[in-house]
Design an enzyme around this catalytic site. Structure first.
Site, mmCIF file in Angstrom:
data_model
loop_
_atom_site.group_PDB
_atom_site.id
_atom_site.type_symbol
_atom_site.label_atom_id
_atom_site.label_comp_id
_atom_site.label_asym_id
_atom_site.label_seq_id
_atom_site.Cartn_x
_atom_site.Cartn_y
_atom_site.Cartn_z
ATOM 1 N N TYR A 141 31.768 53.700 52.542
ATOM 2 C CA TYR A 141 30.973 52.926 51.580
ATOM 3 C C TYR A 141 29.547 52.696 52.079
ATOM 4 O O TYR A 141 28.632 52.534 51.280
ATOM 5 C CB TYR A 141 31.621 51.567 51.330
ATOM 6 C CG TYR A 141 32.660 51.536 50.231
ATOM 7 C CD1 TYR A 141 33.693 52.457 50.203
ATOM 8 C CD2 TYR A 141 32.613 50.566 49.238
ATOM 9 C CE1 TYR A 141 34.654 52.416 49.210
ATOM 10 C CE2 TYR A 141 33.571 50.516 48.241
ATOM 11 C CZ TYR A 141 34.588 51.435 48.235
ATOM 12 O OH TYR A 141 35.540 51.386 47.247
ATOM 13 N N LYS A 191 44.002 58.911 58.427
ATOM 14 C CA LYS A 191 44.195 60.339 58.113
ATOM 15 C C LYS A 191 43.895 61.109 59.398
ATOM 16 O O LYS A 191 43.043 62.006 59.428
ATOM 17 C CB LYS A 191 43.273 60.725 56.935
ATOM 18 C CG LYS A 191 43.530 62.104 56.356
ATOM 19 C CD LYS A 191 44.850 62.254 55.623
ATOM 20 C CE LYS A 191 45.078 63.702 55.213
ATOM 21 N NZ LYS A 191 46.412 63.929 54.609
ATOM 22 N N ASP A 223 48.175 59.456 52.754
ATOM 23 C CA ASP A 223 48.907 60.056 51.628
ATOM 24 C C ASP A 223 50.360 59.587 51.633
ATOM 25 O O ASP A 223 50.914 59.210 50.601
ATOM 26 C CB ASP A 223 48.791 61.596 51.633
ATOM 27 C CG ASP A 223 49.085 62.238 52.985
ATOM 28 O OD1 ASP A 223 49.192 61.512 54.002
ATOM 29 O OD2 ASP A 223 49.214 63.481 53.031
ATOM 30 N N ASP A 247 40.671 50.298 49.475
ATOM 31 C CA ASP A 247 40.337 50.136 48.051
ATOM 32 C C ASP A 247 41.438 50.742 47.199
ATOM 33 O O ASP A 247 41.935 50.122 46.251
ATOM 34 C CB ASP A 247 38.992 50.828 47.779
ATOM 35 C CG ASP A 247 38.583 50.731 46.321
ATOM 36 O OD1 ASP A 247 38.713 49.636 45.742
ATOM 37 O OD2 ASP A 247 38.162 51.761 45.754
ATOM 38 N N ASP A 251 44.858 48.682 45.029
ATOM 39 C CA ASP A 251 45.137 48.762 43.584
ATOM 40 C C ASP A 251 46.587 49.175 43.361
ATOM 41 O O ASP A 251 47.274 48.661 42.477
ATOM 42 C CB ASP A 251 44.231 49.796 42.894
ATOM 43 C CG ASP A 251 42.962 49.181 42.328
ATOM 44 O OD1 ASP A 251 42.465 48.212 42.947
ATOM 45 O OD2 ASP A 251 42.474 49.658 41.289
HETATM 46 C C1 IPM Z 1 37.107 46.403 44.792
HETATM 47 C C2 IPM Z 1 36.266 47.139 43.809
HETATM 48 C C3 IPM Z 1 34.900 47.395 44.430
HETATM 49 C C4 IPM Z 1 35.106 48.270 45.641
HETATM 50 C C5 IPM Z 1 33.846 47.998 43.478
HETATM 51 C C6 IPM Z 1 33.660 47.165 42.232
HETATM 52 C C7 IPM Z 1 32.533 48.197 44.171
HETATM 53 O O1 IPM Z 1 36.897 48.315 43.396
HETATM 54 O O2 IPM Z 1 36.705 45.295 45.209
HETATM 55 O O3 IPM Z 1 38.177 46.899 45.142
HETATM 56 O O4 IPM Z 1 35.201 49.504 45.516
HETATM 57 O O5 IPM Z 1 35.171 47.726 46.738
HETATM 58 MG MG MG Z 2 38.899 48.486 44.078
#
Ligand code: IPM
Ligand code: MG
Length: 360
Positions: A141, A191, A223, A247, A251
């Site tokens: 990032y 990885k 993975d 990240d 999710d």
């Molecule tokens: C998160 C989001 C952010 C990230 C975005 C909105 C920049 O997806 O906080 O997980 O990628 O960190």
């Molecule tokens: Mg995110």
């Protein structure tokens, strides 16, 4: 002296969900004598529109002064096509970086009342309680060089995935400490079969493990970790990983719990100053309709109480109030299943406040 909380509603559903968390905060002040002062500022697309930057200087100044920050969400299609530096996400990345919020804690806990809202079989997720520790101010990032260059048709886009030993050690120690207070199992995700940066990550974690005899460290390729999260998620206790892997995996873990609308997060610096926000995004498709689930934001406030304000009792009360509302059968559309009652954003917030009052 009262602690200062900066509120950053942001974009999309951000203002609606943050308003519900503020109701809870007001109840904590009223019923439980919590001594905090709040201020509001702009971030994300709302800030770009009003002030020409997604993290205006006055917002950053207030954030530096604050003890903790409570944020909604940023982003939306309205800002998709503007210059990269003005995009809402840049504001979020900039505040994380400027405040040194290197440790992102993303708990994925399944409320038993929501077992049937998960896409996985109830027996696979029942009792799920995972903590993902994501490195937040390094990795791909923020790595340099980065950019897009060259002649049209021949252009190259590139980013740099880089971690130094001190960066790995800093997030690693925090993850070991957290694991030591939980079930004592830490999975480091990398990885290392392909990437040098992961090889260094793995070596550093392995060396650190010598200082934490009470924690059992294991390593897993990213993975495989993605697969294991949906195959047998309860094998995990604490997961530590870099910025981008974290990240993605967070999710994935969020969805195990039925809805990403339930998951809070904390982003901490070295002294437990923190920015607290739901894991979900700004959901522009439902913004302004009173459908958004405010519980992730309310649970983020609970994390704020626990980690920055050291008010563990109040944090427990907020979490218990959320549990009670779910027991009562109230559900925003994202977690609605047969036999429960659909509630709007503010009805949900009011119900949490009522549950807090009732237990006072
Ligand atoms: C998160 C989001 C952010 C990230 C975005 C909105 C920049 O997806 O906080 O997980 O990628 O960190
Ligand atoms: Mg995110």
């Amino acid at each position: 002296m009262s602690k200062k909380i900066l509120i950053l509603p942001g974009d999309g559903v951000g203002p609606e969900i943050v308003a519900e968390a503020e109701k809870v905060l007001a109840a904590l002040r009223g019923d439980f004598g919590l001594d905090v002062a709040t201020e509001h500022a702009l971030i994300g697309g709302a800030a770009t529109d009003a002030k020409g930057a997604p993290l205006p200087a006055d917002t950053l100044a207030l954030a530096r002064e604050a003890d903790a920050i409570l944020m909604g969400a940023v982003g939306g299609p309205k800002w998709d096509d503007i210059e990269r530096e003005l995009r809402p996400e840049r504001g979020l990345l900039a505040i994380r970086s400027a405040l040194g919020l290197f440790a992102n804690l993303r708990p994925a806990i399944l409320y038993p009342q929501l077992a049937s809202a998960s896409a996985l079989k109830p027996e696979v997720v029942a009792g799920l309680d995972i903590m993902i520790v994501r490195e937040l101010t390094g990795g791909i990032y923020f790595g340099a060089p980065r950019g897009i260059e060259g002649e049209p048709g021949e252009r190259r886009g590139y980013n740099t995935l880089v971690y130094s030993e001190p960066e790995v050690e800093r997030i690693g120690r925090l993850a070991f400490d957290i694991a030591g207070k939980r079930d004592g199992r830490l999975t480091s995700v990398d990885k290392a079969n392909v990437l040098e940066v992961s090889e260094l990550w793995r070596e550093t974690m392995t060396t650190l493990a010598e200082d934490y005899p009470g924690v059992e460290l294991s390593h897993m390729y990213v993975d495989n970790a993605a697969m294991q999260l949906v195959r047998a998620p309860k094998q995990f206790d604490v997961v530590v990983t870099g910025n981008m892997f974290g990240d993605i995996l967070s999710d994935c873990a969020a969805m195990l719990t039925g809805s990403i609308g339930m998951l809070p997060s904390a982003s901490l610096d070295e002294r437990a100053k923190g920015l607290y926000e739901p894991v979900h995004g700004s959901a522009p498709d439902i913004a302004g309709q009173g459908k958004a689930n405010p519980l992730a934001t309310i649970l983020s406030l609970a994390m704020l109480l626990r980690y920055t304000l050291a008010e563990a009792d109040l944090a427990d009360r907020v979490q218990a109030a959320v549990g009670k509302v779910l027991d009562e059968g109230l559900r925003t559309p994202d977690i609605h299943t047969d036999g429960t009652r659909v509630a709007g954003t503010s009805e949900m917030g009011d119900a949490v406040v009522a549950a807090l009052h009732a237990a006072a």
